[in-house]
Design an enzyme around this catalytic site. Sequence first.
Site, mmCIF file in Angstrom:
data_model
loop_
_atom_site.group_PDB
_atom_site.id
_atom_site.type_symbol
_atom_site.label_atom_id
_atom_site.label_comp_id
_atom_site.label_asym_id
_atom_site.label_seq_id
_atom_site.Cartn_x
_atom_site.Cartn_y
_atom_site.Cartn_z
ATOM 1 N N CYS A 171 -4.772 2.484 -3.606
ATOM 2 C CA CYS A 171 -3.499 2.938 -3.030
ATOM 3 C C CYS A 171 -2.370 1.952 -3.311
ATOM 4 C CB CYS A 171 -3.612 3.194 -1.521
ATOM 5 S SG CYS A 171 -4.750 4.498 -1.110
ATOM 6 N N ASP A 217 2.947 -4.264 8.060
ATOM 7 C CA ASP A 217 1.753 -3.442 7.865
ATOM 8 C C ASP A 217 0.554 -4.357 8.126
ATOM 9 O OD1 ASP A 217 -0.530 -2.280 6.853
ATOM 10 O OD2 ASP A 217 0.365 -1.624 4.971
ATOM 11 N N HIS A 242 0.868 -1.190 0.000
ATOM 12 C CA HIS A 242 0.000 0.000 0.000
ATOM 13 C C HIS A 242 0.903 1.237 0.000
ATOM 14 C CE1 HIS A 242 -2.834 2.918 1.819
ATOM 15 N NE2 HIS A 242 -3.798 2.079 1.512
ATOM 16 N N GLN A 278 -4.662 -4.658 6.989
ATOM 17 C CA GLN A 278 -5.667 -5.544 6.408
ATOM 18 C C GLN A 278 -5.712 -6.907 7.122
ATOM 19 O OE1 GLN A 278 -7.905 -4.621 4.193
ATOM 20 N NE2 GLN A 278 -8.790 -6.641 3.828
ATOM 21 N N LYS A 337 -10.708 -0.014 10.289
ATOM 22 C CA LYS A 337 -10.930 -1.191 9.441
ATOM 23 C C LYS A 337 -11.376 -2.397 10.263
ATOM 24 C CE LYS A 337 -7.920 -1.879 6.188
ATOM 25 N NZ LYS A 337 -7.521 -1.906 4.753
HETATM 26 N N1 PMP Z 1 -1.961 -0.605 4.509
HETATM 27 C C1 PMP Z 1 -2.971 -1.348 4.036
HETATM 28 C C2 PMP Z 1 -2.711 -2.756 3.618
HETATM 29 C C3 PMP Z 1 -4.255 -0.812 3.959
HETATM 30 O O1 PMP Z 1 -5.250 -1.556 3.466
HETATM 31 C C4 PMP Z 1 -4.472 0.509 4.413
HETATM 32 C C5 PMP Z 1 -5.852 1.131 4.365
HETATM 33 N N2 PMP Z 1 -6.598 0.870 3.246
HETATM 34 C C6 PMP Z 1 -3.387 1.235 4.886
HETATM 35 C C7 PMP Z 1 -2.153 0.648 4.934
HETATM 36 C C8 PMP Z 1 -3.535 2.655 5.354
HETATM 37 O O2 PMP Z 1 -4.360 2.734 6.457
HETATM 38 P P1 PMP Z 1 -4.875 4.153 6.999
HETATM 39 O O3 PMP Z 1 -5.374 4.894 5.806
HETATM 40 O O4 PMP Z 1 -5.953 3.802 7.959
HETATM 41 O O5 PMP Z 1 -3.711 4.818 7.642
#
Ligand code: PMP
Length: 409
Positions: A364, A200, A123, A203, A226
């Site tokens: 993203c 990270d 991401h 998810q 999430k």
């Molecule tokens: N890493 C992953 C795998 C994600 O799915 C997300 C959110 N979609 C993020 C990072 C970023 O999370 P946040 O926008 O809540 O900081």
Amino acid sequence: MSSLGAEIRDQFPILQQEVNGHPLVYLDSGASSQKPRSVIEAIKHYYEWDHSNVHRGVHTLGSRATDAYEGARDKVAAFLNARHREEIVFTRGTTTAINLVASGYARSVCGEGDEIVLTPMEHHSNLIPWQQVAKATGATLKYIPLQPNGTIDLADAEKTITDKTKIVAVMYVSNVLGVTNPVKDIAAIAHRHGAVMLVDGAQSTPHMKVDVQQLDCDFYAFSGHKMCGPTGIGALYGKKELLENMEPIEFGGEMIDRVDLYESTFKELPYKFEGGTPIIAGAVGLGAAIDFLTDIGMDRIHEHDTHLAKYAYERLSQIHGLTLYGPRDNRTGLVTFNLKDVHAHDVATVIDQEGIAIRAGHHCCQPLMRWFNVNATARASFYLYNTEDDIDRLVEALKHTEDFFNSIG
Ligand code: PMP
């Protein structure tokens, strides 16, 4: 068949509505999950009864708010199985947590000739902070290549991680492919070369039992929104000895010990990383979300979300002209696809008319989209409140979409 969705759906007020004249089918939990009544009530109760600033107040509300905030930290520590409560730093979410490690840790350990190892499926939140570190320090970014089906082969990790590696940062579960990466094995390789491992967990944390001691990762980042919690709160787990030696990146109230006109000293862990009035109500909401998920059981949630992804993969693969991305197996909670000759945004817009919410775009993950050779994909992502019926509605809506575009094309 898993009955969890039907059993708990009533606890989510937002799911009780109609959208565009149809009962809402929410298939966008990968972007953000919905909130059960218990989480909404916990935040409401906090503001109606307990709110004050934390840590400083000697009055009753001050100590209630502090207990609520610090109680949430205990819940996060237990949920991730951290060894110490002070290994949990509250942040705004995954992005902020990764940036904290990139700025507070990586910039001081990386230099010319050092390497930071990522994967092409990361991401943007676990990619751009490392690009910035590389630019600032002269370190180089390296990528563990993906197999043709989008998975990671440990032999490639072995080749990519070397004695020059200072940091390895990998997502546990992909928000596009749904695959679970072998982060425990990758952490072991990183450690053999003296590197630290950041996971990270944005998810993964909502969908499976996470044990940071068992993974033996050095840092782990996740977001509350999430996993049934509110927006604006998440956490960074870091091994105590690493956090102790890491620099704060935000300075001001709450994080200091003694302040003089020209010098200051900082508080002990985790407070040196929580400058300013913290996200108290957010932490309370996150604590309530953890209680909610724990009561159901993370193993049950994982089984449910995996089952729905498998069911969706099988049903969608029967639609002629639909391409699914990523492997058939080993998926947690989502499917990513494109309909032939229809842009993903059009798919999402058309099925919204039937009350079905999915996401379209690059999620993203622009480098991963380029690896697929597409600009965008559609993604249906599932959580504990979804049912097979929701997926059946998605399949029907996609068939209507295909018919509609065929008829005008
Ligand atoms: N890493 C992953 C795998 C994600 O799915 C997300 C959110 N979609 C993020 C990072 C970023 O999370 P946040 O926008 O809540 O900081």
